[in-house]
Write an enzyme that holds these catalytic residues in place. Sequence first.
Site, PDB file in Angstrom:
ATOM      1  N   HIS A  23      27.098   4.847 140.001  1.00  0.00           N
ATOM      2  CA  HIS A  23      25.799   5.500 139.879  1.00  0.00           C
ATOM      3  C   HIS A  23      25.737   6.749 140.769  1.00  0.00           C
ATOM      4  O   HIS A  23      25.318   7.817 140.334  1.00  0.00           O
ATOM      5  CB  HIS A  23      24.682   4.540 140.282  1.00  0.00           C
ATOM      6  CG  HIS A  23      24.575   3.344 139.386  1.00  0.00           C
ATOM      7  ND1 HIS A  23      23.798   2.244 139.714  1.00  0.00           N
ATOM      8  CD2 HIS A  23      25.137   3.062 138.186  1.00  0.00           C
ATOM      9  CE1 HIS A  23      23.894   1.358 138.744  1.00  0.00           C
ATOM     10  NE2 HIS A  23      24.701   1.817 137.810  1.00  0.00           N
ATOM     11  N   SER A  53      26.282   3.866 132.746  1.00  0.00           N
ATOM     12  CA  SER A  53      25.270   4.178 133.752  1.00  0.00           C
ATOM     13  C   SER A  53      25.673   5.345 134.649  1.00  0.00           C
ATOM     14  O   SER A  53      24.816   6.097 135.104  1.00  0.00           O
ATOM     15  CB  SER A  53      24.954   2.942 134.602  1.00  0.00           C
ATOM     16  OG  SER A  53      26.132   2.384 135.141  1.00  0.00           O
TER      17      SER A  53
END
Length: 464
Positions: free
Chosen positions: A229, A174
């Site tokens: 992230h 991610s």
Amino acid sequence: MTICASCGREFEALSDAQSLCPQCSAEALGATPAPRVIPNATPNVTLNTAPSRLRQLFDSPTTILIALNTLVYLMMALQSHSFLNFNLKLLLDWGANSGPLTSGGQWWRLLTSTFEHGGLLHIALNMWCLYNLGWLAELLFGRARFTLLYLLCGIGGSLASICWRVNGVSVGASGAIFGIAGALIPAMLLHSNQELRALLKGQLISIALFVFYNLAFGAAIRGTDNAAHIGGLITGLLLGVGFPTGPERNTATGKRRALWATLVIAAALVGVGASARHRNQPYIEIEMAADAHAHGDNSTAIIHAQRASALNPNEPHSQFMLGTLLLGEHRNADAARAFAATIRMRPNFGPAYVNLCVAQREMKLLNEALSNCERGTQLSPNQPEPWFNLGRVRYELHNLSGARDALATSVSLNPGGFDENLQYALMLIANGETEKALPYLHKAHDLHPQDEDLTRLLMQAQPR
């Protein structure tokens, strides 16, 4: 003639702003590329020079990255005999990102962790996002720079994770995926082709919403590594500004610009890595203490545990480890201070009370030991150690019935324990219940048949 900014082929541009050949423009819009007429060829003879969809699929770095992630997941699933979720040990064995391990010298975990996922749902969601974002990023940046972008953003996300979540463990692509999304935003906003910018406006809004929604979702869901992230996103935004996407992409100037952007980001990542090591130093010392203890070197283990405690005096784990190591060396007073410090920081941590009880019993502080062992049984009622040590302290305080009850509980919780069976048998003998003690003596003898004192005791306890 103009060179296509995506595939590098020459084509006749209809305007100065057009940087993509008709095939690449069609692909950007999701349409089937039109065949190209070969100049000076026989009339009505055409040739589709664009590669087939199958060839594009196998040549695509997006496809290769999805395949690598999936392969790692399948191998982990086969090893663990589970396809839904993986345990922490398996994740670490396969290269998960861990603050003390990564910054302690295993820097390869910054990258390996980006090809590893925690389970089926985790990889399914990430690969779906990678598939949707990857093709557009390849088109704008080119395959080689897209691959570099993915790797650098993955590393940037991993570094942010161990800087923010010290002593944490994380896996997943991610961070790299957020980096791709981040790079696409300036790439589409700053592209020199106004026509293409207008065509990609809808895509830009979708990507911005994707970033916002997933960051908000990650903040709301416990266990989501939003630090990775954000780290990947920031890395991608910077690379998206630095990597050229227009006609200059394959020029000497464009290549120099991409090189400088890569070098600047690489230098920034090295600096973040140094900061991560500094922030994780106490946990690095704890890992080194555990490793030294596992190899039987308690003196070195104590030195590392002391360093960890000095670097972060408010970390209960390092204090508890230090106390346990000191207790093993019979440095009871020092161990008691470490356990007392642990309890101040974690007042509901049962093992600290139990170990403090053991240290105080060794120092003949029996009333204090009794209080801490009783508290240990309240906090950890299903563990045999608190009851075992409570029984020993009660025995030394001449509370034989209380000692007998506590030791009976410890045996019921750990029927295969040598110390529990032996001490309970001795307590029964002291209470005049020799015949009742025999099964527990036999159990202890079966566990340690070479113990000569136990063998003699067993023979003496046999009925005449």
